[in-house]
Scaffold this active site. Sequence first.
Site, short mmCIF file in Angstrom:
data_model
loop_
_atom_site.label_atom_id
_atom_site.label_comp_id
_atom_site.label_asym_id
_atom_site.label_seq_id
_atom_site.Cartn_x
_atom_site.Cartn_y
_atom_site.Cartn_z
N LYS A 119 36.01 10.08 -32.06
CA LYS A 119 35.07 10.75 -33.36
C LYS A 119 33.67 10.20 -33.41
O LYS A 119 33.10 10.66 -34.29
CB LYS A 119 35.97 10.43 -34.57
CG LYS A 119 37.24 11.05 -34.75
CD LYS A 119 37.75 11.31 -35.94
CE LYS A 119 39.03 12.28 -36.12
NZ LYS A 119 40.31 11.61 -35.25
C1 LIG Z 1 41.20 12.48 -35.34
C2 LIG Z 1 42.17 12.39 -34.15
C3 LIG Z 1 43.03 13.16 -33.55
C4 LIG Z 1 42.84 14.55 -34.04
O1 LIG Z 1 41.69 15.41 -33.95
P1 LIG Z 1 41.43 16.72 -34.49
O2 LIG Z 1 39.99 17.00 -34.22
O3 LIG Z 1 41.21 16.45 -36.25
O4 LIG Z 1 42.40 17.73 -34.23
C5 LIG Z 1 43.53 12.94 -32.33
N1 LIG Z 1 43.55 11.65 -31.87
C6 LIG Z 1 42.86 10.38 -32.54
C7 LIG Z 1 42.93 9.33 -31.93
C8 LIG Z 1 42.25 11.03 -33.76
O5 LIG Z 1 41.25 9.78 -34.38
#
Ligand SMILES: *Cc1c(COP(=O)(O)O)cnc(C)c1O
Length: 434
Positions: free
Chosen positions: A107
């Site tokens: 993210k």
């Molecule tokens: C947010 C997150 C996901 C999921 O990603 P999306 O884009 O919401 O599908 C998977 N793994 C981790 C570690 C995350 O922080």
Amino acid sequence: MQLYSTRNTSLRFSLEEAVMKGLPADNGLFMPLEVPKMPATFFSNIENHTFPELSFEVAKALIGDSIPIPALEQIVFNAINFPAPIVSLDERTFILELFHGPSLAFKDFGARFMAQLMGYFNRNADKELTILVATSGDTGGAVAAGFLGAPGVRVIILYPSGKVSFLQEQQLTTLGNNITALEIQGSFDDCQALVKEAFLDPELNQLYRFSSANSINIARLIPQSFYYFEAYRQLPNKDIPFVFSVPSGNFGNLTAGLFAKRMGLPVQHFIAATNLNDIVPDYLSSGIYTPKPSVSTLSNAMDVGNPSNFNRILDLYGSTWNNIKSDVIGFAFDDIHTENIMRNIFESKAYILDPHGAVGLLGLNAYKKLHPNTQGIVLETAHPAKFLPDVERILKRSIPVPEKLVALEHLEKKSTLLSPQFIDFKDWLIHDAR
Ligand SMILES: *Cc1c(COP(=O)(O)O)cnc(C)c1O
């Protein structure tokens, strides 16, 4: 770049409007009007580019004339300033490590790019910008790190009490400065609902200039398409058909991959790998979309019962189940399988998966049973040390912790506990937040 709303495909919005508003007023989702194809030379030359360079090429194609080219180049180079290497587990299995940024999760890409973009669009504004963000785990940490100290920007993070790991919570609650953490006595879906309602509340919109930092903001999705190209660049043998396995919750990551495919990336399939929150795999097999309350699992950043990007996927494929199914294959796994594969891969390859990446690898393995002649890239979405107690319990040993996390452990948590009722959140925003 022009955008429309999934609820009203005839309205047009600029990139600035879409990024700063986050959500259109009709409660749909912003979508790019055009997803241009990258030229053939881009792919034939891809190995001569660095990650930031190819990201800039993709950004130019997508964003085009919305931002002057030198400013866009600066935005991309500031945001994409850490690597996304692929690691080979065997000749046909690769792990795309997306955890080398400040909060050790994928993210960071979206959050940093969005912070850069908002900073650019906010450069002449006089009213403070308030970013509201609901997090099931990693979003908040990434957003907080991306925006920390940004002039003219305030970040309010809502997270479900008791449902994020100790270190995730430390990342959310210890920064101070322009970052405020709200601990909501409810689920992630409650947090998400509170944010959505605040955006639609006229009174709050008089007081605040809101923006969103969830995966619903289009600024988060754009940079997430870059690393699919970066993974492809690193594939040693590009002639074998390849797939991406994407451990998914709100499906922003997977949606960004589908954009990359539209832009010409020659990927055969995307694997939607989930934990027991299997709404999308269920939809892919039945054709019926049934949101459910989320259930708690080991891969808690994917505990989502009504994925917020699902409507974007529908929209990309003209709401046609058969078209979606031809690009996306879904699998869901329980925690027992997740724990087993983490142990197996550690014992056989000395590689430490985090629980989310482990779900991704389970998805790839299930896919390979049906399509044996493919190679696959699993998105490893977080560093395993972010889930230290679980990973150490599962592997029955201690694992190395990056310096960035060690330092966090001893900082003081500062957060405000709130009920999941909108009236309480609104009251806090009116009376206590400012
Ligand atoms: C947010 C997150 C996901 C999921 O990603 P999306 O884009 O919401 O599908 C998977 N793994 C981790 C570690 C995350 O922080």
